[in-house]
Design a protein around this motif. Structure first.
Motif, PDB file in Angstrom:
ATOM      1  N   SER A   1      40.962 -44.277 -10.499  1.00  0.00           N
ATOM      2  CA  SER A   1      39.855 -43.614 -11.195  1.00  0.00           C
ATOM      3  C   SER A   1      40.305 -42.234 -11.665  1.00  0.00           C
ATOM      4  N   TYR A   2      39.815 -41.846 -12.825  1.00  0.00           N
ATOM      5  CA  TYR A   2      40.184 -40.584 -13.450  1.00  0.00           C
ATOM      6  C   TYR A   2      38.970 -39.675 -13.480  1.00  0.00           C
ATOM      7  N   LYS A   3      39.180 -38.395 -13.157  1.00  0.00           N
ATOM      8  CA  LYS A   3      38.101 -37.414 -13.233  1.00  0.00           C
ATOM      9  C   LYS A   3      37.954 -36.945 -14.679  1.00  0.00           C
ATOM     10  N   LYS A   4      36.776 -36.509 -15.016  1.00  0.00           N
ATOM     11  CA  LYS A   4      36.570 -35.942 -16.341  1.00  0.00           C
ATOM     12  C   LYS A   4      37.183 -34.547 -16.374  1.00  0.00           C
ATOM     13  N   GLY A   5      38.096 -34.350 -17.312  1.00  0.00           N
ATOM     14  CA  GLY A   5      38.685 -33.026 -17.488  1.00  0.00           C
ATOM     15  C   GLY A   5      39.680 -32.650 -16.408  1.00  0.00           C
TER      16      GLY A   5
ATOM     17  N   ALA B   1      44.930 -38.797 -11.269  1.00  0.00           N
ATOM     18  CA  ALA B   1      43.949 -39.824 -10.932  1.00  0.00           C
ATOM     19  C   ALA B   1      43.913 -40.026  -9.427  1.00  0.00           C
TER      20      ALA B   1
END
Length: 185
Positions: free
Chosen positions: A71-75, A79
């Motif tokens: 999963s990738y965080k916004k900004g 990951a």
């Protein structure tokens, strides 16, 4: 007036469909796009992490866990890789997380994974099936009946080399056991 090519080119036509080669193709080549699509839906940009997990992290670690999600965080940079493991293996894996992260990032070629989180499950899991990380051991071969062993040793009695005689006895046991036991003379 110049004609534009029907496929591709500068004219803006539709792209030429991928043409399969004639003859047989490896199954891996046929499934490559589908595997990549399924992996990308869970965040795995490099499907090698899923398909070659044991090679990436090592056999011992691969028996204890498997990758589930990226999963990738916004900004944010980097990951989070989520690993599925059993409860008893989690403390040992927790100590090895920096080494696992380095090995996974080596596959990506850069620091793609900033954090690894562990998710624990019971050995007999729920909807995704049981969490069996190591394959089931192969069943032990059945011992041949005593009359088959006797006939196999009688057939190889004239051989003087011990290693060759043992190999011939094993071969005779396998052949005789497969074909219904000792021959009737």
């Amino acid at each position: 007036m110049a004609k534009t090519p029907a496929y591709g080119g500068k004219g803006g036509g539709s792209a030429r469909p991928a043409r399969r080669t004639r003859g047989f193709e490896p199954a891996a080549g046929l499934m490559r796009d589908r595997i990549r699509t399924a992996g990308e839906s869970r965040g795995f940009a490099a499907s090698r992490i899923l398909t070659h997990w044991a090679e990436v992290v090592g056999e011992e670690i691969a028996r204890q866990c498997r990758p589930v999600n990226v999963s990738y965080k916004k900004g944010g940079f980097g990951a989070t890789l989520t690993l599925l493991t059993t409860g008893p293996a989690a403390p040992m894996l927790q100590m090895q997380l920096p080494a696992i992260r380095d090995r996974v990032n080596a596959v990506y070629g850069y620091n793609a994974i900033a954090k690894i989180s562990l998710t624990q499950t019971a050995p007999q899991g729920f909807a995704e099936g049981q969490a069996q990380f190591a394959p089931a051991p192969a069943p032990a071969p059945k011992a041949p009946p005593p009359q088959v062993v006797r006939e196999a040793s009688a057939l190889s009695q004239g051989v003087s080399d011990d290693g060759l005689r043992a190999a011939l006895e094993a071969l005779a046991c396998n052949v005789l056991a497969r074909h219904g036991g000792p021959r009737d003379a």
